[in-house]
Design a protein around this motif. Structure first.
Motif, mmCIF file in Angstrom:
data_model
loop_
_atom_site.group_PDB
_atom_site.id
_atom_site.type_symbol
_atom_site.label_atom_id
_atom_site.label_comp_id
_atom_site.label_asym_id
_atom_site.label_seq_id
_atom_site.Cartn_x
_atom_site.Cartn_y
_atom_site.Cartn_z
ATOM 1 N N UNK C 394 0.870 -1.217 0.136
ATOM 2 C CA UNK C 394 0.158 -0.119 0.001
ATOM 3 C C UNK C 394 0.865 1.319 -0.005
ATOM 4 N N UNK C 395 2.148 1.384 0.546
ATOM 5 C CA UNK C 395 2.897 2.038 0.371
ATOM 6 C C UNK C 395 3.094 2.988 1.884
ATOM 7 N N UNK C 396 2.897 2.213 2.958
ATOM 8 C CA UNK C 396 3.305 2.883 4.198
ATOM 9 C C UNK C 396 4.732 3.421 4.139
ATOM 10 N N UNK C 402 6.852 2.357 -0.036
ATOM 11 C CA UNK C 402 6.807 3.726 0.326
ATOM 12 C C UNK C 402 7.893 4.658 -0.622
#
Lengths: 497, 125, 499
Positions: C394-396, C402
């Motif tokens: 998700x790109x945390x 990220x």
């Protein structure tokens, strides 16, 4: 890792303690152990925060890429938020000791409760936008278990809603961060903004779009329309102490992020008079009015308070959107006052639930016979929120309204105060019935249930009553002696505007 | 245009065959025909390569009569490539055929769509 | 010549020989040999990488007795070294983590065949990474395909066999196109070695001759490798293939095999066709459009899946889309971001597939959402592993995903025409990713309902190798997320060496 290492302590200490609490087996078995350690860590946290705030300085933790670093630093705004967070967190922690004894799996609550305060401290002390974003996401993630605590179907649905609103908001903001990273030397917070005029040339339109995206995105946490939907869903299912911090402090994290973006990265002057400012004002006023309206019509106490939070946090955002010193002071003081007041209100609602099991306002008729002292504290807090002098809400609303009137934003400068006034009336309309019905239930009220269950005079334990009392007293005293706080806020306002 | 095509008749044929093979491999539902298509496609490429390496009037690059100069022979590299390619395509064909046999024993069908449906049903039961 | 320079060749041949030896070994011995071999080849690759970093330049390595431009060559540089090391690490952890499941899924007397396939797979991947010769690349592409097909079909279930034949058909279409592409290239340049071929291509481009054949070559090679790596409109084989293979195979196929082809494509773009020619020919724009479509469509498909492994597989379609989007941006930064995302995705997707094993173990080997409810409590470490993987996808922040997003976004800012669509699609795709991954994570941590079917037998603890593999994968993810700077620098230097 270079700089003042003390800044790390308020962050690392509770997170480490939280992980130990989550993992350790003895915390599951022995409640005294769990609560004792948790409260001690919270007291320590308070002390460490004060130490960090006093010592000041800055710290570079990690270099993500050449220009983007993770760093901490102390300035006036972070001082304000850090001290507020640590003290309120401690009070709610003490309250939880009694409250959570009615819930299952306490160790999980306390574990995450400790972790979240560590993350919030990181957020408060963030020295640049990337660090802020990192802690912002971490906060969403670590506070999620507090919402999910019951693990029922509703709680899962509420948790998902909370997560999606926050994540969608954060990614909207990330869009802006990516853009800002391209047009600035570094994203380190500096009063007045850090953008580079040369790099910005020809991209003014995009700057405004990304500013708006960031305001709306971070506004999700602050419950600003259109991303306010998670608040009324998440609050009723969470334990009362979790709802209290969610609505009193986690929403303020959104406010902090917006302050940082608008005043410390982009710079207020670049937004003044643009469509972004107008759109922002419109959204906040809409939220203020809509939140109050929905709260007024809401029968479930905790949901009513949640809608009230939607409305009140947008007071703060309204003050910020005026881009004017007086309104800015009003906004920041309302951050403090609303946080204190809303905690008192939520903790009262929690005390009522624990003692009587009542959740709807009409059930609470005759509450004054059950817990007169608690209801007195509630009343003080309610009056403060409405803004009746000399309680604290009056001070912040005064600054907000006079700031708006002198802001020179055309129609908004008088429409804003008008909406605030209407909303204040609605606030009275949704908060005071509990007091009136509680103390003066009327002649037809027999109090059968109170007699049958022997509820009369059954105040909550001192562990719960004391924090409520302290918060209510604070709500009153801040209003009587606002001088030093206001002068501190004025110095912040003068530096950024 | 036509002149160009007839001048390079091997390449033209090779490309047409490649297209035929590719289409069969992509679109035909029968597995055996798919494998045939694959072979047509590969062979077309070998034809292309071999015709590129051939120089009219020269001999196979195998030294028999002691003739050493380069101008007597055709380019040996494409022939080498074709040989390697044939080995590769034989092995993939063998693998495909063995898979097809397995699937046929299991589902008594060579129709790929049908096999996929049957496999899905089998898993659900 | 330093002895270290032999290492790339050693590692390829070592992997291949272990495969051959394994054919006469028992399953267990083959497994141990395979693990040792992967560790050794990774160490060799690390040696190569260190050598290249120290000397600061790449070197060609002559295979056999014919010098360029006739003979065969391999070539080692920083990017090759980094990729080989990374592939080795992921391969090792994937094999380690899936050990027990492999032993369950594969018949006892065929176990050594599985490890032969793993050995051949690694050998061909290393060859794809190191090769400097186009036809060698083709041969190893085919070996890779055969090994991949073997890995899928070794699980003797109807669906894995039908998946295998589908995979084979799509792969053959891809390699057929690749082969005809390089035949045409050989036709017009007369070279198969990359370096001389590039000179000829540059000369042709300068003179303006053979413009259409060049275009055809770019299209055919690009599409061929895109089919093989599963770019969006050619992705039909992915969900079945990754969904029904044994977990190690899924992790290897999704994490490494498709990445090997993409790496080869990048290599051909830089080392043969010339990146500038590619940009001016609009080919990158085609890849860009396919890429951003894939980013959205893959995620949409994934949202509809209830089987978690198919969901993870569809998410691969989206992530492959990211990589092609980066390539398609047509800038140096975009390419760096794409290569970094190759690493991110292979580490993360392998982590997801491997930690999912632990969750399935704790849920009676069921793979749908409902059965997985509460699995995060039944197998905590696997739950954490899956959560970390999901958050990274998700790109945390602090996780590798990220950094990928950051690199993509900053590189998008460099290319004015593609900036807006890229940022918008990035945001949309991220949100969609969040929808299905976080929904699953919450499911893992929600309470089982009374109406849920009871779990047959709950395996309380996974074996140590699964846990070790999950921990290592998490560590890899964190390292990529927090100390990405040297890796990004190495990628940029390596791409510069590609010239």
């Amino acid at each position: 890792m270079e700089g003042n290492m003390i800044l790390l302590l308020p962050m690392v200490c509770p997170v480490a303690a939280g992980i130990v609490v989550l993992a350790g087996k003895m915390f599951r078995k022995d409640r005294k152990y769990l609560t004792g350690v948790s409260v001690m860590v919270l007291v320590l946290e308070f002390a460490l925060t004060l130490w960090a705030v006093m010592s000041g300085g800055s710290l570079t933790m990690l270099r993500l890429t050449e220009r983007l670093t993770l760093g901490l630093g102390v300035d006036e705004v972070s001082r304000l938020f850090a001290v507020l967070t640590a003290s309120v967190w401690l009070l709610v922690g003490i309250y939880s000791v009694a409250y959570m004894s009615h819930e299952e799996e306490e160790h999980r609550f306390f574990g995450y409760y400790l972790i979240v305060v560590g993350v919030l401290m990181g957020l408060n002390f963030s020295a640049n936008l990337i660090t802020l974003y990192v802690f912002y996401e971490l906060m969403t993630l670590t506070s999620l278990p507090l919402v999910l605590h019951e693990r029922s179907k509703e709680a899962v649905r509420a948790g998902l809603k909370y997560l999606f609103y926050s994540v969608a908001g954060a990614f909207l903001a990330l869009f802006g961060i990516f853009f800002l990273a391209g047009v600035s030397e570094s994203l380190t917070f500096t009063a007045g903004g850090v953008l580079n005029d040369g790099a910005l040339a020809g991209k003014e339109g995009l700057l405004l779009i990304s500013a708006f995206c960031m305001i709306v995105g971070f506004g999700a946490k602050a419950g600003m329309f259109p991303l306010h939907g998670w608040l009324p869903t998440a609050h009723p299912v969470a334990p009362a102490c979790a709802s209290a911090v969610l609505s009193g402090l986690i929403t303020k994290a959104g406010v902090l992020a917006i302050i940082r973006v608008v005043y410390y990265v982009i710079g207020a002057d670049r937004l003044r008079g643009t469509w972004v400012q107008n759109g922002w004002i419109l959204l906040t006023l809409l939220t203020v009015f809509m939140g109050s309206m929905l709260a007024y019509r809401e029968p479930v106490m905790k949901k009513r308070l949640a809608y009230s939070t939607v409305s009140q946090v947008s007071y703060v955002l309204f003050g910020l959107s005026m881009l004017n010193q007086t309104a800015f002071v009003g906004a920041l003081s309302h951050v403090v006052f609303h946080s204190v007041i809303k905690h008192a209100l939520f903790l009262t609602a929690g005390a009522v639930i624990v003692t009587t099991g009542w959740t709807r306002v009409e059930q609470m008729r005759g509450l004054g016979q059950v817990m007169p002292k608690t209801l007195a504290c509630y009343t003080i807090a309610a009056l403060a929120l409405i803004g009746i002098p000399p309680a604290s809400g009056f001070v912040s609303k005064w600054y907000l309204a006079s700031g708006a009137l002198s802001s020179g934003t055309g129609v908004w400068s008088w429409a804003g105060p008008a909406v605030l006034l209407v909303s204040a009336l609605l606030t009275a309309g949704y908060l005071l019935p509990l007091t009136i019905q509680g103390y003066f239930p009327g002649h037809d009220f027999k109090g059968e249930e109170i007699q049958k269950r022997k509820l009369a005079g059954k105040e909550p334990s001192l562990w719960m009553l004391a924090p409520i009392g302290v918060l209510a007293a604070a709500a009153l005293l801040f209003g009587c002696f606002p001088g030093s706080l206001i002068s501190m806020l004025q110095s912040i306002a003068a530096s950024v505007l | 245009m036509i002149q160009h095509l007839s001048l390079n008749i091997e390449e033209t044929v090779a490309v047409i065959l490649f297209g035929v093979g590719f289409t069969i491999l992509l679109l035909h539902r029968n597995l055996i025909k798919k494998i045939m298509g694959m072979n047509i496609m590969d062979t077309a490429t070998y034809l292309f390569l071999a015709s590129k390496g051939y120089i009219t009037g020269r001999a196979v690059p195998i030294v028999v009569d002691g003739v050493q100069e380069v101008s007597a022979y055709i380019n040996p590299v494409p022939s080498g490539l074709v040989l390697t390619g044939i080995v590769v395509s034989v092995s993939t064909t063998a693998l495909m055929l063995s898979l097809t046999i397995r699937l046929y024993e299991r589902y008594h069908s060579l129709d790929l769509d049908e096999i996929l449906i049957l496999a899905k049903e089998e898993e659900q039961t | 010549m330093s002895f270290v320079q032999n290492f790339p060749f050693f590692s390829i041949i070592l992997a291949m020989f272990s495969g051959i030896i394994s054919s006469v070994l028992s399953g267990k011995k083959a497994r141990n040999l395979s693990l040792v071999m992967i560790a050794v080849t990774t160490a060799l690759s690390a040696g190569t990488l260190l050598f290249c970093l120290r000397t600061g330049e790449s070197y060609p390595y002559m295979m056999g007795h014919f010098p360029a431009p006739w003979g065969n060559e391999i070539r080692a540089g920083i990017l090759e070294g980094v990729t080989a090391v990374f592939f080795g690490v992921v391969m090792f952890l994937a094999v380690l983590g899936g050990l027990d499941h492999t032993a369950e899924d594969v018949e006892e007397n065929k176990l050594n065949l599985f490890y032969i396939m793993i050995d051949l797979m690694l050998s061909s991947l290393l060859a794809l990474v190191y090769t400097n010769d186009l036809f060698t690349a083709y041969v190893f592409v085919e070996i890779n395909t055969i090994a991949g097909c073997g890995l899928i079909m070794i699980r003797q279930k109807g669906r894995s066999m039908s998946a295998a034949i589908r995979y084979m058909i799509m792969s053959q279409l891809g390699s057929g196109l690749f082969l005809i592409g390089l035949s045409i290239l050989y036709d017009i340049t007369g070279h198969l070695l990359m370096s001389p071929a590039k000179e000829s291509v540059a000369a042709l481009a300068a003179s303006g001759a053979y413009r259409i054949p060049m275009l055809v070559i770019m299209a055919v090679v690009g599409v061929g490798l895109a089919i093989k790596s599963g770019l969006y409109p050619f992705h039909y084989w992915i969900p079945d293939t990754y969904g029904y293979a044994t977990p190690t195979a899924s992790a290897v196929l999704s994490g490494l095999v498709s990445k090997g082809y993409i790496f080869l494509l990048i290599k051909i773009f830089y080392r043969v066709l010339g990146y500038d020619n590619l940009v001016s020919s609009q080919m990158v724009n085609v890849l860009y459009v396919f890429g951003i479509t894939g980013m959205v469509m893959g995620s949409l498909h994934a949202i509809h899946e209830t089987d978690t492994r198919r969901m993870t597989a569809y998410s691969s379609v989206a992530q492959i889309g990211y990589i092609y989007m980066g390539i398609g941006l047509g800038t140096q930064y975009g390419m760096v971001a794409a290569v970094f995302h190759i690493f991110t995705h292979s580490a993360t997707k392998a982590l997801l597939f491997i930690s999912a094993v632990g969750l399935y173990e704790a849920s009676g080997d069921k793979k749908d959402y409902v059965s997985l409810r509460g699995a995060g409590y039944r197998n905590p470490l696997a739950g954490i592993g899956f959560t970390v993987g999901s958050l990274s996808m998700v790109g945390f922040p602090m996780l590798s995903g990220f950094i990928s997003k950051l690199l993509f976004a900053t590189s998008a800012l460099e290319s004015p025409h593609k900036m807006l669509p890229t940022l918008i699609v990035l945001a949309v795709s991220t949100t969609l990713n969040a929808v299905y991954f976080l929904r699953l994570v919450i499911t893992l941590y929600s309470r089982r309902r009374p109406e849920d079917a009871p779990i047959p037998e709950v395996k309380v603890r996974s074996s140590w190798h699964l846990r070790l593999a999950i921990l290592c994968f998490i560590a890899v993810n964190l390292v990529l997320g927090m100390w990405s700077q040297p890796i990004v620098q190495a990628i940029a230097d390596g791409l510069a060496m590609f010239g």
